[in-house]
Design a protein around this motif. Structure first.
Motif, PDB file in Angstrom:
ATOM      1  N   SER A  15      -7.473  18.650  -2.577  1.00 47.02           N
ATOM      2  CA  SER A  15      -6.594  18.118  -1.537  1.00 47.02           C
ATOM      3  C   SER A  15      -6.306  19.202  -0.498  1.00 47.02           C
ATOM      4  N   PRO A  16      -5.685  18.833   0.609  1.00 48.09           N
ATOM      5  CA  PRO A  16      -5.347  19.835   1.620  1.00 48.09           C
ATOM      6  C   PRO A  16      -4.026  20.551   1.354  1.00 48.09           C
ATOM      7  N   HIS A  17      -3.381  20.277   0.198  1.00 51.62           N
ATOM      8  CA  HIS A  17      -2.096  20.895  -0.138  1.00 51.62           C
ATOM      9  C   HIS A  17      -2.227  21.697  -1.433  1.00 51.62           C
ATOM     10  N   PRO A  18      -1.422  22.749  -1.609  1.00 48.43           N
ATOM     11  CA  PRO A  18      -1.390  23.446  -2.901  1.00 48.43           C
ATOM     12  C   PRO A  18      -0.787  22.524  -3.970  1.00 48.43           C
ATOM     13  N   HIS A  19      -1.332  22.561  -5.172  1.00 52.50           N
ATOM     14  CA  HIS A  19      -0.823  21.759  -6.286  1.00 52.50           C
ATOM     15  C   HIS A  19      -0.951  22.547  -7.578  1.00 52.50           C
ATOM     16  N   SER A  20      -0.375  21.996  -8.648  1.00 56.70           N
ATOM     17  CA  SER A  20      -0.481  22.610  -9.972  1.00 56.70           C
ATOM     18  C   SER A  20      -0.355  21.523 -11.022  1.00 56.70           C
ATOM     19  N   MET A  21      -0.448  21.925 -12.287  1.00 55.33           N
ATOM     20  CA  MET A  21      -0.146  21.046 -13.410  1.00 55.33           C
ATOM     21  C   MET A  21       0.869  21.772 -14.279  1.00 55.33           C
ATOM     22  N   HIS A  22       1.985  21.113 -14.522  1.00 52.78           N
ATOM     23  CA  HIS A  22       3.051  21.658 -15.351  1.00 52.78           C
ATOM     24  C   HIS A  22       3.206  20.732 -16.554  1.00 52.78           C
ATOM     25  N   PHE A  23       2.845  21.214 -17.733  1.00 51.09           N
ATOM     26  CA  PHE A  23       2.908  20.415 -18.960  1.00 51.09           C
ATOM     27  C   PHE A  23       4.252  20.632 -19.646  1.00 51.09           C
ATOM     28  N   HIS A  24       4.935  19.544 -19.978  1.00 56.16           N
ATOM     29  CA  HIS A  24       6.120  19.665 -20.816  1.00 56.16           C
ATOM     30  C   HIS A  24       5.636  19.904 -22.241  1.00 56.16           C
ATOM     31  N   GLY A  25       6.480  20.499 -23.052  1.00 59.86           N
ATOM     32  CA  GLY A  25       6.077  20.916 -24.388  1.00 59.86           C
ATOM     33  C   GLY A  25       6.035  22.434 -24.427  1.00 59.86           C
TER      34      GLY A  25
ATOM     35  N   GLN B 293       0.846  -1.190   0.000  1.00 56.30           N
ATOM     36  CA  GLN B 293       0.000   0.000   0.000  1.00 56.30           C
ATOM     37  C   GLN B 293       0.880   1.237   0.000  1.00 56.30           C
ATOM     38  N   PHE B 294       0.448   2.277  -0.698  1.00 56.63           N
ATOM     39  CA  PHE B 294       1.210   3.516  -0.793  1.00 56.63           C
ATOM     40  C   PHE B 294       0.239   4.682  -0.725  1.00 56.63           C
ATOM     41  N   ALA B 295       0.494   5.618   0.184  1.00 55.63           N
ATOM     42  CA  ALA B 295      -0.384   6.787   0.350  1.00 55.63           C
ATOM     43  C   ALA B 295      -0.077   7.807  -0.741  1.00 55.63           C
ATOM     44  N   ALA B 296      -0.699   7.646  -1.887  1.00 57.39           N
ATOM     45  CA  ALA B 296      -0.402   8.473  -3.052  1.00 57.39           C
ATOM     46  C   ALA B 296      -1.229   9.750  -3.077  1.00 57.39           C
ATOM     47  N   TRP B 297      -0.708  10.740  -3.790  1.00 59.71           N
ATOM     48  CA  TRP B 297      -1.473  11.918  -4.190  1.00 59.71           C
ATOM     49  C   TRP B 297      -1.754  11.716  -5.672  1.00 59.71           C
ATOM     50  N   THR B 298      -2.946  12.014  -6.125  1.00 60.09           N
ATOM     51  CA  THR B 298      -3.314  11.602  -7.480  1.00 60.09           C
ATOM     52  C   THR B 298      -3.983  12.699  -8.294  1.00 60.09           C
ATOM     53  N   TYR B 299      -3.895  12.562  -9.598  1.00 63.43           N
ATOM     54  CA  TYR B 299      -4.752  13.279 -10.546  1.00 63.43           C
ATOM     55  C   TYR B 299      -5.875  12.313 -10.906  1.00 63.43           C
ATOM     56  N   ASN B 300      -7.104  12.696 -10.676  1.00 57.21           N
ATOM     57  CA  ASN B 300      -8.280  11.883 -10.988  1.00 57.21           C
ATOM     58  C   ASN B 300      -8.240  10.507 -10.335  1.00 57.21           C
ATOM     59  N   GLY B 301      -7.623  10.409  -9.165  1.00 59.57           N
ATOM     60  CA  GLY B 301      -7.671   9.170  -8.397  1.00 59.57           C
ATOM     61  C   GLY B 301      -6.761   8.058  -8.872  1.00 59.57           C
ATOM     62  N   GLN B 302      -5.751   8.363  -9.702  1.00 59.35           N
ATOM     63  CA  GLN B 302      -4.885   7.301 -10.217  1.00 59.35           C
ATOM     64  C   GLN B 302      -3.449   7.779 -10.374  1.00 59.35           C
TER      65      GLN B 302
ATOM     66  N   GLU C  34      -9.325  26.334  -8.105  1.00 67.67           N
ATOM     67  CA  GLU C  34      -9.301  25.721  -9.436  1.00 67.67           C
ATOM     68  C   GLU C  34      -8.640  26.661 -10.418  1.00 67.67           C
ATOM     69  N   PHE C  35      -8.165  26.078 -11.514  1.00 73.03           N
ATOM     70  CA  PHE C  35      -7.512  26.848 -12.573  1.00 73.03           C
ATOM     71  C   PHE C  35      -7.716  26.101 -13.880  1.00 73.03           C
ATOM     72  N   THR C  36      -7.910  26.832 -14.972  1.00 70.33           N
ATOM     73  CA  THR C  36      -8.034  26.217 -16.291  1.00 70.33           C
ATOM     74  C   THR C  36      -6.775  26.501 -17.091  1.00 70.33           C
ATOM     75  N   TYR C  37      -6.078  25.430 -17.461  1.00 63.15           N
ATOM     76  CA  TYR C  37      -4.906  25.519 -18.326  1.00 63.15           C
ATOM     77  C   TYR C  37      -5.402  25.472 -19.768  1.00 63.15           C
TER      78      TYR C  37
END
Length: 199
Positions: free
Chosen positions: A32-42, A1-10, A62-65
């Motif tokens: 989640s209870p932590h600040p997060h972001s999405m960083h796209f390569h490209g 078992q691993f306590a993961a942080w996920t995008y869309n539960g996976q 929330e934020f829309t990329y």
């Protein structure tokens, strides 16, 4: 078992796919209870990078990329909030594939060759908190392919989108027995950069 942080539960997050030139729009809700972001390569505008301190989406925010999908190839997306290594190790990453328009696949004269496709993310997990990997996996479940191997058809083209997100040890090799394969690093070029059995 691993306590993961996920995008869309996976882990890895969902594979996102577009054709070069498409407008990509991803609505990110931080539940989640932590600040997060999405960083796209490209390629994308600086305001869509997700990598600067002011790009962190607070809990409940929330934020829309939105950006144009380019260049063609296989790319990574990750959370880019500090401490970056922790967010990556906990599982906040996924694959972003940008296809060439129409007949743009390598070695295609008029149409892309028919191919089976597999997305493989090599990853690893530190389950006891000592900053050393305890388990290595492909697509998160250790030893899965020993029990449920990838089946291929002799003579049929297979395209593997391989992304290495192994944390703590930088090397997690991909190796085939009894055959070689063409390597298109990042998939941005149309000619193979190597012909080998180990990457």
């Amino acid at each position: 078992q691993f306590a993961a942080w996920t995008y869309n539960g996976q882990v890895p997050g969902p594979t996102l796919r577009a054709t070069a030139g498409d407008t990509v729009r991803v609505r990110f809700e931080n539940r989640s209870p932590h600040p997060h972001s999405m960083h796209f390569h490209g390629w994308h505008p600086a305001g869509m990078d997700g990598g600067l301190p002011n790009h962190a989406v607070p809990p409940g925010g929330e934020f829309t990329y939105e950006f144009r999908a380019d260049p063609p190839g296989v790319h990574l997306y990750t959370c880019h909030v500090q401490p970056f290594k922790r967010h990556l190790h906990k599982g906040l990453y996924g694959v972003f594939i940008v296809d060439r328009p129409m007949a743009g696949r390598p070695h295609a004269a008029t149409a892309a060759p028919v191919a089976d496709e597999i997305v493989m993310v090599t990853n690893a997990f530190d389950t006891n908190g000592d900053s050393k990997n305890d388990f290595y996996a492909v697509n998160t479940i250790a030893h899965h392919y020993m029990h449920d191997p990838v089946r291929v058809t002799v003579g049929r083209l297979l395209r593997i989108y391989l992304v290495n997100v192994t944390e703590f040890h930088p090397i997690n090799s991909f190796h085939l027995h009894g055959t070689f394969f063409n390597v298109f690093r990042t998939g941005t070029r149309t000619e193979p950069e190597a012909y080998t059995d180990t990457l």
